[in-house]
Scaffold this motif. Sequence first.
Motif, PDB file in Angstrom:
ATOM      1  N   VAL A  25      74.209  24.248 -12.132  1.00  0.00           N
ATOM      2  CA  VAL A  25      73.515  24.848 -10.982  1.00  0.00           C
ATOM      3  C   VAL A  25      72.066  24.369 -10.941  1.00  0.00           C
ATOM      4  CG1 VAL A  25      72.679  27.015  -9.986  1.00  0.00           C
ATOM      5  CG2 VAL A  25      75.020  26.861 -10.857  1.00  0.00           C
ATOM      6  N   SER A  26      71.425  24.288 -12.102  1.00  0.00           N
ATOM      7  CA  SER A  26      70.036  23.809 -12.159  1.00  0.00           C
ATOM      8  C   SER A  26      69.943  22.367 -11.671  1.00  0.00           C
ATOM      9  CB  SER A  26      69.508  23.918 -13.594  1.00  0.00           C
ATOM     10  OG  SER A  26      69.470  25.250 -14.031  1.00  0.00           O
ATOM     11  N   GLN A  38      73.989  35.221 -10.878  1.00  0.00           N
ATOM     12  CA  GLN A  38      73.831  35.162 -12.326  1.00  0.00           C
ATOM     13  C   GLN A  38      72.839  34.088 -12.764  1.00  0.00           C
ATOM     14  OE1 GLN A  38      77.804  34.451 -13.725  1.00  0.00           O
ATOM     15  NE2 GLN A  38      78.478  36.561 -13.371  1.00  0.00           N
ATOM     16  N   PHE A  39      72.207  33.411 -11.796  1.00  0.00           N
ATOM     17  CA  PHE A  39      71.359  32.275 -12.128  1.00  0.00           C
ATOM     18  C   PHE A  39      69.908  32.554 -11.747  1.00  0.00           C
ATOM     19  CE2 PHE A  39      75.568  30.846 -10.667  1.00  0.00           C
ATOM     20  CZ  PHE A  39      76.067  30.396 -11.877  1.00  0.00           C
ATOM     21  N   ASN A  40      68.994  31.972 -12.510  1.00  0.00           N
ATOM     22  CA  ASN A  40      67.566  32.059 -12.235  1.00  0.00           C
ATOM     23  C   ASN A  40      67.097  30.719 -11.680  1.00  0.00           C
ATOM     24  OD1 ASN A  40      67.147  34.746 -13.163  1.00  0.00           O
ATOM     25  ND2 ASN A  40      67.258  34.018 -15.280  1.00  0.00           N
ATOM     26  N   ILE A  41      66.698  30.703 -10.420  1.00  0.00           N
ATOM     27  CA  ILE A  41      66.290  29.484  -9.740  1.00  0.00           C
ATOM     28  C   ILE A  41      64.768  29.438  -9.683  1.00  0.00           C
ATOM     29  CG2 ILE A  41      66.538  28.082  -7.659  1.00  0.00           C
ATOM     30  CD1 ILE A  41      69.177  28.702  -9.099  1.00  0.00           C
TER      31      ILE A  41
END
Length: 367
Positions: free
Chosen positions: A59-60, A199-202
């Motif tokens: 995702v990153s 669930q992700f930190n962008i």
Amino acid sequence: MSTAVKSPLKKKRFSREMLERLTWVDLVLGALRIFIIVAVIVGSYNTITSDKYTVSQWVSLVMAGLAQGSIYSLIALGYTLVYGILLMINFAHGEVFMSGAFTAYFVANWTNQNGMLERMPVVSVLLWMVVAALVSMGVAILLERVAYRPLRGAPRLVPLITAIGASFFLQYTFRGLYGSGFKSYPEVPMLKGTVPIGQFNIPLVQIVVIASALVLMLALYWLVERSKMGKAMRAVSEDKEVSKLMGIDIDKVIVFTFAVGGLLAGAAGVINGLYRPQGVNFFMGFFPGIKAFTAAVLGGIGSVPGAMLGGLFLGIIESVGPNLVLDGLGIPAANQLKDVIAFTMLVLVLIFRPQGIMGEKLKEKKA
């Protein structure tokens, strides 16, 4: 009965003619296509089955690719707008991007030193963007008036060579004005940190970069499709002579096209400075310019939506490709080969689909 007898004969004759038309170039290109497809499948399969990267890492990579691709899209729009009107590639457009970004650095540094950036970060960043857009727009208009307009009726190779010469001229002019050292944009405190999405930190800076680029791209799309000047641009792109007979000022439309392309390139320079603060210098427009040209060709040169999609697609491929394909093929230091992937994409598009993803097949007069 006669139709049933003739049909197999026609099929055999057609197959024989197709085989006779095949050349060794067709065979080599076909083999190259098969080799690339197999390499991509094998590399991707090896990487995915090895579980070397987590979902969060993928995702990153995709978000980083979208952010970088957004910048490519803004620059690519300048290429595709000029090509749509004049059927020429403005290879000095990377330096138009550089001129705004390099000039805005000094404004950014000034706002940082006097505390304005800390007190009013939004106003400061908007000020950088306005300065960069105006400088790039001025350089683009000057290019059109001095370098391209006198050659409008010349063979197409002549303005192409002129564009390359103008590119070097602008590089070393800004080197003389601002120096040859690398500069860095000041960090914007409000852009630090991450934003939880699911669930992700962008990273917040990536979201701002993507959102800013999308707003500018949507504004351009509205301008081209809905405004009176946009209709004039499309008319001139279709047929200059008929447009002139209908009362459209051709010179005004062409200057406006260069101005809009320059404005987007200047804004892209500041957005690039926010995303990658380091590395502002007189040569900074070369590689982004070539990659943006790749994005324009990938999406379909002359197509505004194609340039947008081509830039985003190229950014994702450049970010994800080394880890997904090259790492799975056992190639060492795969991340250092992202530029190779971008330029390989250009070659492959020119070989297998020269009209791009959304482009129409070129007419004979445009070929």
